[in-house]
Scaffold this motif. Structure first.
Motif, PDB file in Angstrom:
ATOM      1  N   HIS A  87      -3.638  -3.863  -5.115  1.00 51.26           N
ATOM      2  CA  HIS A  87      -4.122  -4.425  -6.101  1.00 51.26           C
ATOM      3  C   HIS A  87      -4.204  -5.915  -5.736  1.00 51.26           C
ATOM      4  O   HIS A  87      -3.247  -6.418  -5.568  1.00 51.26           O
ATOM      5  CB  HIS A  87      -3.618  -4.179  -7.433  1.00 51.26           C
ATOM      6  CG  HIS A  87      -4.304  -4.482  -8.559  1.00 51.26           C
ATOM      7  ND1 HIS A  87      -4.407  -5.928  -9.125  1.00 51.26           N
ATOM      8  CD2 HIS A  87      -4.807  -3.787  -9.650  1.00 51.26           C
ATOM      9  CE1 HIS A  87      -5.075  -5.963 -10.314  1.00 51.26           C
ATOM     10  NE2 HIS A  87      -5.357  -4.464 -10.563  1.00 51.26           N
ATOM     11  N   ASP A 129       0.991  -1.217  -0.109  1.00 55.59           N
ATOM     12  CA  ASP A 129      -0.023   0.051   0.086  1.00 55.59           C
ATOM     13  C   ASP A 129       0.774   1.258  -0.022  1.00 55.59           C
ATOM     14  O   ASP A 129       0.266   2.457  -0.409  1.00 55.59           O
ATOM     15  CB  ASP A 129      -0.915   0.105   1.315  1.00 55.59           C
ATOM     16  CG  ASP A 129      -0.046  -0.106   2.501  1.00 55.59           C
ATOM     17  OD1 ASP A 129       0.655  -1.168   2.927  1.00 55.59           O
ATOM     18  OD2 ASP A 129      -0.137   1.034   3.261  1.00 55.59           O
ATOM     19  N   HIS A 134      -0.436  -4.084 -19.576  1.00 52.82           N
ATOM     20  CA  HIS A 134      -0.642  -2.444 -19.034  1.00 52.82           C
ATOM     21  C   HIS A 134       0.227  -1.607 -20.090  1.00 52.82           C
ATOM     22  O   HIS A 134       1.358  -1.839 -20.376  1.00 52.82           O
ATOM     23  CB  HIS A 134      -0.054  -2.260 -17.909  1.00 52.82           C
ATOM     24  CG  HIS A 134      -0.816  -3.219 -16.612  1.00 52.82           C
ATOM     25  ND1 HIS A 134      -1.912  -3.583 -16.673  1.00 52.82           N
ATOM     26  CD2 HIS A 134      -0.008  -3.991 -15.544  1.00 52.82           C
ATOM     27  CE1 HIS A 134      -2.120  -4.591 -15.770  1.00 52.82           C
ATOM     28  NE2 HIS A 134      -0.939  -4.683 -15.178  1.00 52.82           N
ATOM     29  N   TYR A 154     -13.766  -2.795  -3.831  1.00 51.17           N
ATOM     30  CA  TYR A 154     -12.667  -1.852  -3.306  1.00 51.17           C
ATOM     31  C   TYR A 154     -13.246  -0.691  -2.470  1.00 51.17           C
ATOM     32  O   TYR A 154     -12.764  -0.220  -1.448  1.00 51.17           O
ATOM     33  CB  TYR A 154     -12.202  -0.912  -4.613  1.00 51.17           C
ATOM     34  CG  TYR A 154     -11.058  -1.891  -5.195  1.00 51.17           C
ATOM     35  CD1 TYR A 154      -9.914  -2.267  -4.745  1.00 51.17           C
ATOM     36  CD2 TYR A 154     -11.400  -2.289  -6.546  1.00 51.17           C
ATOM     37  CE1 TYR A 154      -9.202  -3.119  -5.612  1.00 51.17           C
ATOM     38  CE2 TYR A 154     -10.749  -3.163  -7.220  1.00 51.17           C
ATOM     39  CZ  TYR A 154      -9.300  -3.571  -6.789  1.00 51.17           C
ATOM     40  OH  TYR A 154      -8.607  -4.432  -7.368  1.00 51.17           O
ATOM     41  N   HIS A 202      -3.186   2.888  -9.323  1.00 49.60           N
ATOM     42  CA  HIS A 202      -4.130   1.640  -9.531  1.00 49.60           C
ATOM     43  C   HIS A 202      -3.456   0.550 -10.483  1.00 49.60           C
ATOM     44  O   HIS A 202      -3.266  -0.455 -10.098  1.00 49.60           O
ATOM     45  CB  HIS A 202      -5.462   2.266  -9.787  1.00 49.60           C
ATOM     46  CG  HIS A 202      -6.540   1.246  -9.797  1.00 49.60           C
ATOM     47  ND1 HIS A 202      -6.998   0.528  -8.864  1.00 49.60           N
ATOM     48  CD2 HIS A 202      -7.135   0.634 -11.084  1.00 49.60           C
ATOM     49  CE1 HIS A 202      -7.907  -0.511  -9.184  1.00 49.60           C
ATOM     50  NE2 HIS A 202      -7.945  -0.402 -10.544  1.00 49.60           N
ATOM     51  N   VAL A 203      -3.512   0.913 -11.743  1.00 49.98           N
ATOM     52  CA  VAL A 203      -3.324  -0.029 -12.660  1.00 49.98           C
ATOM     53  C   VAL A 203      -2.003  -0.614 -12.650  1.00 49.98           C
ATOM     54  O   VAL A 203      -1.685  -1.651 -12.448  1.00 49.98           O
ATOM     55  CB  VAL A 203      -3.278   0.839 -14.223  1.00 49.98           C
ATOM     56  CG1 VAL A 203      -2.960  -0.227 -15.252  1.00 49.98           C
ATOM     57  CG2 VAL A 203      -4.714   1.309 -14.210  1.00 49.98           C
ATOM     58  N   GLN A 207      -6.503  -8.617  -7.455  1.00 51.93           N
ATOM     59  CA  GLN A 207      -7.275  -9.630  -8.255  1.00 51.93           C
ATOM     60  C   GLN A 207      -6.159 -10.586  -8.664  1.00 51.93           C
ATOM     61  O   GLN A 207      -6.777 -11.745  -8.976  1.00 51.93           O
ATOM     62  CB  GLN A 207      -7.854  -9.051  -9.399  1.00 51.93           C
ATOM     63  CG  GLN A 207      -7.362  -8.513 -10.619  1.00 51.93           C
ATOM     64  CD  GLN A 207      -8.152  -7.730 -11.550  1.00 51.93           C
ATOM     65  OE1 GLN A 207      -9.136  -7.016 -11.110  1.00 51.93           O
ATOM     66  NE2 GLN A 207      -8.076  -8.354 -12.652  1.00 51.93           N
ATOM     67  N   ASP A 208      -4.992 -10.394  -9.051  1.00 50.89           N
ATOM     68  CA  ASP A 208      -4.149 -11.314  -9.623  1.00 50.89           C
ATOM     69  C   ASP A 208      -3.463 -12.289  -8.296  1.00 50.89           C
ATOM     70  O   ASP A 208      -2.866 -13.260  -8.687  1.00 50.89           O
ATOM     71  CB  ASP A 208      -3.043 -10.686 -10.238  1.00 50.89           C
ATOM     72  CG  ASP A 208      -3.268  -9.916 -11.595  1.00 50.89           C
ATOM     73  OD1 ASP A 208      -4.524 -10.220 -11.903  1.00 50.89           O
ATOM     74  OD2 ASP A 208      -2.376  -9.451 -12.175  1.00 50.89           O
ATOM     75  N   HIS A 228      -0.059  -0.473 -10.089  1.00 47.64           N
ATOM     76  CA  HIS A 228       0.211  -0.795  -8.666  1.00 47.64           C
ATOM     77  C   HIS A 228       0.011  -2.404  -8.620  1.00 47.64           C
ATOM     78  O   HIS A 228       0.455  -3.056  -7.640  1.00 47.64           O
ATOM     79  CB  HIS A 228      -0.981  -0.016  -7.800  1.00 47.64           C
ATOM     80  CG  HIS A 228      -0.633   0.151  -6.329  1.00 47.64           C
ATOM     81  ND1 HIS A 228       0.652   0.367  -5.925  1.00 47.64           N
ATOM     82  CD2 HIS A 228      -1.118  -0.194  -5.137  1.00 47.64           C
ATOM     83  CE1 HIS A 228       0.719   0.579  -4.577  1.00 47.64           C
ATOM     84  NE2 HIS A 228      -0.341   0.218  -4.087  1.00 47.64           N
ATOM     85  N   SER A 229      -0.815  -3.088  -9.565  1.00 53.40           N
ATOM     86  CA  SER A 229      -0.704  -4.398  -9.467  1.00 53.40           C
ATOM     87  C   SER A 229       0.584  -5.081  -9.752  1.00 53.40           C
ATOM     88  O   SER A 229       0.790  -6.167  -9.440  1.00 53.40           O
ATOM     89  CB  SER A 229      -1.635  -4.933 -10.809  1.00 53.40           C
ATOM     90  OG  SER A 229      -0.772  -4.369 -12.070  1.00 53.40           O
ATOM     91  N   ARG A 235      -4.367   7.703 -11.755  1.00 51.33           N
ATOM     92  CA  ARG A 235      -4.834   6.445 -11.936  1.00 51.33           C
ATOM     93  C   ARG A 235      -3.948   5.242 -12.432  1.00 51.33           C
ATOM     94  O   ARG A 235      -3.861   4.281 -11.933  1.00 51.33           O
ATOM     95  CB  ARG A 235      -6.345   6.350 -12.675  1.00 51.33           C
ATOM     96  CG  ARG A 235      -6.869   4.894 -12.819  1.00 51.33           C
ATOM     97  CD  ARG A 235      -8.170   5.010 -13.363  1.00 51.33           C
ATOM     98  NE  ARG A 235      -8.949   3.704 -13.530  1.00 51.33           N
ATOM     99  CZ  ARG A 235      -9.614   3.207 -12.229  1.00 51.33           C
ATOM    100  NH1 ARG A 235      -9.719   3.834 -11.245  1.00 51.33           N
ATOM    101  NH2 ARG A 235     -10.273   2.025 -12.222  1.00 51.33           N
TER     102      ARG A 235
END
Length: 537
Positions: free
Chosen positions: A285, A278, A311, A521, A394-395, A287-288, A397-398, A390
């Motif tokens: 992130h 974080d 990405h 989220y 966010h993206v 989901q993976d 950050h995965s 973003r």
């Protein structure tokens, strides 16, 4: 630019991923890679380049560099913000780290900022260079921070911005040809970086990951594993398998269910990741995470494999620019509202105090005003804001999932040549990814992009309506008419039927108890904030 009082000490606290070289007068820290004339630089070779080119910023790569020479310290973040440095300064310390928790081991008497906590609740991240913690800030995408100990001068500059300089007015066929040549060079560099290592592709049904596997196949990569995940027979995974089969790549599916997510959520591994990725700035992130964990534990992927996600071709190709920008001038107030609708929707914006709402609006307005003063088209200001906020927080950050499991990654679609190409494409060719889709159709050697024109035709009527705000008005009216009963019904369906099944981390009662929740989220933001505040107390 501002001047601080005399600083007694500085401390550099970095993870083991950084290469370093120090002597009595200088220190160099580097993580990642870059290319100079297609020559790959990483580790000690990258440091040697920085030593010999002190005033040069590497043009193309994913990296974070920290240079200290005598009284001067410099931090450079790449053009995508794939790795972020954080810093703290007061009258006694100047601390730099890639992990905020390392700073907190020295800076004990920290406090959370209420406005930033509320911003985190609705966006899932804190904007600009701020974090949740007072006096701890970040060096963001395309930025360079310099600090001079002797005169106590700290300066943060943008050396790159995703704003057009000069539009490329070439016809569409020439643009497609130019893009094709750039992609060839991108994957030439990828081959240099990966050598013969195994490549792992999170293959969804989207266009970006399709482009990745298409080019891997065309460029002769054979040691490739694709994977997808979610509820059994979800649409994305079915498309993913079909594409992998066409290309002859191995494909694995990792099943997600409410039960599996509940079990994962309770593990120490997940909690360690969740509260380490974080950096008190962006919601981790997730989901993976179960899929990558499964692939590793079942020995499906090699220890030195490299993850190649898609990405973020969708973004750089204009996929986030609203059609309304094409035929209507958007003033500053309207753009602030559009940005809030796009990026501040983890929880409903009205769910936070009015004071915090005004604070967020003020930050956005301050950020975009300088672009309006430069006479930048509002569509590109909207895109620029997405790029610096973003995409980074966010993206990309995965990528921290791969970091957590000590795996390398590479971002072909964030190659600097591609970024510069798409930055200069005129608006009419970026709306609805017009040029991108035509390019994909033109290179479709394996019949995996054949439906993109169909999607474009189906959306034409909707695009026409959106230009005149009709869709937005209808959606707004519909939301106002939905009863509480229907909302609960929606939540019930989402909880049990969502393709990722991730609501199973929490009980159904817990999900419904979150006021004005929008998605998973929403619940994770509440959980995260309550946990860090509890641990702080």
């Amino acid at each position: 630019m501002y001047i601080k009082k005399s600083i007694m000490k500085y401390k550099i606290k970095l993870s083991k991923r950084f290469a370093c070289h120090t002597n009595s007068s200088s220190s160099f820290y580097f993580r990642g890679h870059f290319f100079i004339n297609d020559d790959l630089y990483e580790g000690s070779k990258a440091i040697s380049y920085l030593q010999n080119n002190l005033n040069s910023i590497p043009e193309n790569g994913s990296f974070l560099a920290i240079v200290i020479i005598d009284d001067n310290l410099k931090i450079i973040s790449d053009k995508s913000g794939s790795m972020i440095a954080y810093y703290y300064l007061d009258d006694d310390y100047f601390i730099v780290s890639d992990k905020v928790k390392n700073i907190l081991k020295i800076y004990h008497n920290y406090k959370f900022i209420d406005n930033n906590l509320d911003e985190f609740k609705v966006a899932g991240f804190v904007t600009e260079n701020d974090t949740l913690i007072d006096r701890i800030r970040s060096v963001g995408t395309g930025q360079i921070l310099t600090y001079n100990k002797k005169n106590n001068l700290l300066e943060l500059k943008n050396y790159f911005e995703y704003i057009p300089n000069q539009f490329d007015e070439s016809n569409i066929n020439k643009l497609i040809s130019s893009h094709n040549s750039i992609v060839d060079r991108v994957f030439y560099r990828l081959k240099k970086y990966c050598s013969n290592k195994q490549i792992i592709v999170p293959l969804s049904g989207g266009l970006d990951s399709r482009l990745i596997v298409h080019e891997l196949k065309r460029n002769g990569f054979s040691n490739v594993i694709c994977f997808s995940y979610g509820k059994n027979n979800n649409k994305e995974s079915l498309i993913s398998k079909k594409i992998a089969d066409k290309l002859g790549f191995k494909w694995f599916f990792v099943e997600y269910s409410n039960k599996i997510w509940n079990e994962v959520f309770k593990t120490s591994d997940f909690k360690n990741y969740f509260f380490s990725a974080d950096n008190f700035q962006a919601l981790p992130h997730i989901q993976d995470f179960p899929a990558v964990n499964y692939l590793i534990k079942n020995n499906i992927i090699d220890n030195n494999a490299i993850f190649i996600p898609g990405h973020t071709g969708d973004f750089i190709a204009g996929g986030h620019i609203l059609p309304i920008f094409e035929n209507k001038h958007i003033n500053e107030d309207q753009l602030v509202d559009l940005i809030i609708q796009k990026h501040f929707r983890v929880n409903q914006f009205k769910s936070i105090p009015i004071k915090s709402q005004e604070h967020i609006k003020s930050k956005i307005y301050s950020s975009i005003k300088k672009m309006y003063d430069r006479k930048i088209n509002p569509a590109f200001i909207y895109d620029w804001y997405d790029w610096k906020e973003r995409q980074q927080k966010h993206v990309l950050h995965s990528l921290r999932v791969y970091d957590y499991f000590n795996y390398d990654w590479y971002l072909p679609l964030w190659d600097s040549e591609l970024i510069h190409f798409w930055r200069e494409i005129p608006l009419d060719k970026k709306i609805n990814k017009k040029l991108y889709k035509e390019y994909l159709e033109s290179i479709d050697n394996y019949d995996i992009f054949s439906n993109t024109k169909q999607f474009y035709k189906k959306n034409k009527f909707r695009l026409y309506l959106e230009k005149f705000h009709i869709i937005r008005i209808i959606i707004t009216m519909r939301r106002k008419l939905i009863s509480i009963k229907n909302k609960i019904k929606k939540y019930l369906l989402d909880y049990y039927l969502h393709p990722l099944q991730w609501y199973g981390m929490f009980s159904y009662h817990k999900v419904l108890s979150i006021y004005m929740f929008q998605n998973i989220y929403s619940i994770l933001a509440e959980y995260y904030i309550s946990t860090i505040k509890e641990n702080c107390d």
